[in-house]
Design a protein around this motif. Structure first.
Motif, PDB file in Angstrom:
ATOM      1  N   PHE A  25      23.272  56.556  52.848  1.00 44.64           N
ATOM      2  CA  PHE A  25      22.953  57.684  51.973  1.00 44.64           C
ATOM      3  C   PHE A  25      23.621  58.956  52.488  1.00 44.64           C
ATOM      4  O   PHE A  25      24.195  59.721  51.716  1.00 44.64           O
ATOM      5  N   ALA A  26      23.545  59.167  53.794  1.00 41.29           N
ATOM      6  CA  ALA A  26      24.179  60.350  54.399  1.00 41.29           C
ATOM      7  C   ALA A  26      25.690  60.326  54.175  1.00 41.29           C
ATOM      8  O   ALA A  26      26.296  61.361  53.882  1.00 41.29           O
ATOM      9  N   LEU A  27      26.303  59.153  54.278  1.00 39.84           N
ATOM     10  CA  LEU A  27      27.732  59.014  54.029  1.00 39.84           C
ATOM     11  C   LEU A  27      28.073  59.366  52.578  1.00 39.84           C
ATOM     12  O   LEU A  27      29.045  60.081  52.313  1.00 39.84           O
ATOM     13  N   ALA A  28      27.271  58.877  51.640  1.00 37.61           N
ATOM     14  CA  ALA A  28      27.500  59.196  50.225  1.00 37.61           C
ATOM     15  C   ALA A  28      27.327  60.689  49.971  1.00 37.61           C
ATOM     16  O   ALA A  28      28.128  61.310  49.255  1.00 37.61           O
ATOM     17  N   LEU A  29      26.300  61.273  50.558  1.00 40.24           N
ATOM     18  CA  LEU A  29      26.062  62.709  50.405  1.00 40.24           C
ATOM     19  C   LEU A  29      27.220  63.510  51.001  1.00 40.24           C
ATOM     20  O   LEU A  29      27.693  64.477  50.388  1.00 40.24           O
ATOM     21  N   ALA A  30      27.697  63.090  52.153  1.00 44.30           N
ATOM     22  CA  ALA A  30      28.827  63.774  52.793  1.00 44.30           C
ATOM     23  C   ALA A  30      30.090  63.659  51.932  1.00 44.30           C
ATOM     24  O   ALA A  30      30.859  64.620  51.814  1.00 44.30           O
ATOM     25  N   SER A  31      30.293  62.497  51.326  1.00 43.78           N
ATOM     26  CA  SER A  31      31.461  62.302  50.451  1.00 43.78           C
ATOM     27  C   SER A  31      31.427  63.263  49.269  1.00 43.78           C
ATOM     28  O   SER A  31      32.456  63.870  48.912  1.00 43.78           O
ATOM     29  N   ILE A  32      30.272  63.413  48.675  1.00 40.08           N
ATOM     30  CA  ILE A  32      30.130  64.335  47.536  1.00 40.08           C
ATOM     31  C   ILE A  32      30.328  65.773  48.008  1.00 40.08           C
ATOM     32  O   ILE A  32      30.954  66.592  47.313  1.00 40.08           O
ATOM     33  N   ALA A  33      29.807  66.102  49.184  1.00 41.80           N
ATOM     34  CA  ALA A  33      29.991  67.454  49.720  1.00 41.80           C
ATOM     35  C   ALA A  33      31.470  67.744  49.969  1.00 41.80           C
ATOM     36  O   ALA A  33      31.964  68.828  49.613  1.00 41.80           O
ATOM     37  N   VAL A  34      32.179  66.778  50.545  1.00 36.34           N
ATOM     38  CA  VAL A  34      33.620  66.961  50.795  1.00 36.34           C
ATOM     39  C   VAL A  34      34.348  67.129  49.470  1.00 36.34           C
ATOM     40  O   VAL A  34      35.214  67.998  49.321  1.00 36.34           O
ATOM     41  N   TRP A  35      34.003  66.294  48.503  1.00 37.14           N
ATOM     42  CA  TRP A  35      34.632  66.405  47.181  1.00 37.14           C
ATOM     43  C   TRP A  35      34.376  67.801  46.606  1.00 37.14           C
ATOM     44  O   TRP A  35      35.286  68.454  46.093  1.00 37.14           O
ATOM     45  N   GLY A  36      33.119  68.259  46.694  1.00 36.74           N
ATOM     46  CA  GLY A  36      32.789  69.583  46.161  1.00 36.74           C
ATOM     47  C   GLY A  36      33.526  70.704  46.872  1.00 36.74           C
ATOM     48  O   GLY A  36      33.989  71.661  46.243  1.00 36.74           O
ATOM     49  N   LEU A  37      33.655  70.571  48.175  1.00 35.58           N
ATOM     50  CA  LEU A  37      34.342  71.608  48.946  1.00 35.58           C
ATOM     51  C   LEU A  37      35.847  71.630  48.685  1.00 35.58           C
ATOM     52  O   LEU A  37      36.498  72.669  48.880  1.00 35.58           O
ATOM     53  N   THR A  38      36.410  70.519  48.246  1.00 36.24           N
ATOM     54  CA  THR A  38      37.848  70.488  47.942  1.00 36.24           C
ATOM     55  C   THR A  38      38.148  71.020  46.540  1.00 36.24           C
ATOM     56  O   THR A  38      39.319  71.150  46.170  1.00 36.24           O
ATOM     57  N   PRO A  40      38.019  74.079  45.200  1.00 39.28           N
ATOM     58  CA  PRO A  40      38.908  75.246  45.164  1.00 39.28           C
ATOM     59  C   PRO A  40      40.353  74.900  45.532  1.00 39.28           C
ATOM     60  O   PRO A  40      41.293  75.484  44.995  1.00 39.28           O
ATOM     61  N   VAL A  41      40.527  73.935  46.441  1.00 37.94           N
ATOM     62  CA  VAL A  41      41.885  73.541  46.851  1.00 37.94           C
ATOM     63  C   VAL A  41      42.646  72.955  45.662  1.00 37.94           C
ATOM     64  O   VAL A  41      43.840  73.219  45.483  1.00 37.94           O
ATOM     65  N   PHE A  42      41.953  72.170  44.849  1.00 34.64           N
ATOM     66  CA  PHE A  42      42.592  71.541  43.689  1.00 34.64           C
ATOM     67  C   PHE A  42      42.366  72.322  42.404  1.00 34.64           C
ATOM     68  O   PHE A  42      42.663  71.837  41.307  1.00 34.64           O
ATOM     69  N   GLY A  43      41.830  73.516  42.523  1.00 34.93           N
ATOM     70  CA  GLY A  43      41.630  74.376  41.361  1.00 34.93           C
ATOM     71  C   GLY A  43      40.625  73.813  40.363  1.00 34.93           C
ATOM     72  O   GLY A  43      40.702  74.101  39.174  1.00 34.93           O
ATOM     73  N   PHE A  44      39.683  73.027  40.854  1.00 30.22           N
ATOM     74  CA  PHE A  44      38.675  72.409  39.986  1.00 30.22           C
ATOM     75  C   PHE A  44      39.320  71.750  38.775  1.00 30.22           C
ATOM     76  O   PHE A  44      38.818  71.827  37.653  1.00 30.22           O
ATOM     77  N   SER A  45      40.457  71.102  38.999  1.00 31.00           N
ATOM     78  CA  SER A  45      41.235  70.497  37.907  1.00 31.00           C
ATOM     79  C   SER A  45      40.520  69.295  37.314  1.00 31.00           C
ATOM     80  O   SER A  45      39.561  68.761  37.869  1.00 31.00           O
ATOM     81  N   GLU A  46      41.044  68.869  36.166  1.00 33.07           N
ATOM     82  CA  GLU A  46      40.491  67.677  35.522  1.00 33.07           C
ATOM     83  C   GLU A  46      40.699  66.447  36.390  1.00 33.07           C
ATOM     84  O   GLU A  46      39.845  65.565  36.439  1.00 33.07           O
ATOM     85  N   THR A  47      41.810  66.369  37.072  1.00 32.02           N
ATOM     86  CA  THR A  47      42.078  65.237  37.961  1.00 32.02           C
ATOM     87  C   THR A  47      41.072  65.219  39.101  1.00 32.02           C
ATOM     88  O   THR A  47      40.547  64.164  39.467  1.00 32.02           O
ATOM     89  N   TRP A  48      40.774  66.373  39.651  1.00 32.27           N
ATOM     90  CA  TRP A  48      39.788  66.488  40.725  1.00 32.27           C
ATOM     91  C   TRP A  48      38.427  65.976  40.237  1.00 32.27           C
ATOM     92  O   TRP A  48      37.742  65.235  40.937  1.00 32.27           O
ATOM     93  N   GLN A  49      38.037  66.355  39.026  1.00 32.95           N
ATOM     94  CA  GLN A  49      36.774  65.896  38.452  1.00 32.95           C
ATOM     95  C   GLN A  49      36.813  64.398  38.150  1.00 32.95           C
ATOM     96  O   GLN A  49      35.832  63.685  38.358  1.00 32.95           O
TER      97      GLN A  49
END
Length: 152
Positions: A25-38, A40-49
């Motif tokens: 569960f912690a790994l899944a939560l961390a993955s979502i956090a990393v995705w969320g933190l990235t 701005p780097v990807f400009g919240f693009s459609e591909t990022w989503q």
């Protein structure tokens, strides 16, 4: 007695046990956090989503089948154990297989058994009070056995 279980059943059990751990569960939560933190780097693009949407959809789709298999086998095993207890006890054998009844029949049977249990409890309390709060030897487990009230 235990026969070899299928490869998929072993896989489903292993995945079910593994995914139920707090670390996963912690790994899944961390993955979502990393995705969320990235974002701005990807400009919240459609591909990022699309990356997280696709990933979570695929994982969810596959996990439904894996977890359903594990849960069905566990339920079947528990039901079989309960049936064995019924067969080897003074319980009524007519209750074996009631898991196949429809929802309304199960609710009706549950209500009838609840009423029977209340009647049985009242009868036992009455019997115990007859003995002055317990059996003549002072132990409640030595009170005379009472036949349980049969469901109507």
């Amino acid at each position: 007695m235990a026969e070899k279980i299928s490869i998929f059943a072993r896989f489903a059990t292993a995945v079910s046990e593994w995914t139920g751990r707090p670390a996963v569960f912690a790994l899944a939560l961390a993955s979502i956090a990393v995705w969320g933190l990235t974002g701005p780097v990807f400009g919240f693009s459609e591909t990022w989503q699309l990356v997280v949407n696709t990933g979570t959809t695929i994982i969810t789709f596959l996990m439904v089948f894996v977890l359903q298999n594990a849960q069905s086998r566990d339920t079947r095993a528990i039901q079989t154990k309960l049936d064995e207890l019924i067969l080897t006890s003074k319980a009524e054998n007519r209750f074996i297989g009631i898991e196949n009844l429809d929802e309304e029949e199960l609710k009706r049977l549950n209500a009838l058994l609840g009423e029977a249990a209340k009647r049985d409890l009242h009868a036992r309390e009455t019997a115990l009070s007859t003995y002055g709060g317990g059996s003549p030897a002072g132990r409640d487990d030595e009170a005379p056995p009472l036949e349980p009230a049969a469901p109507r």
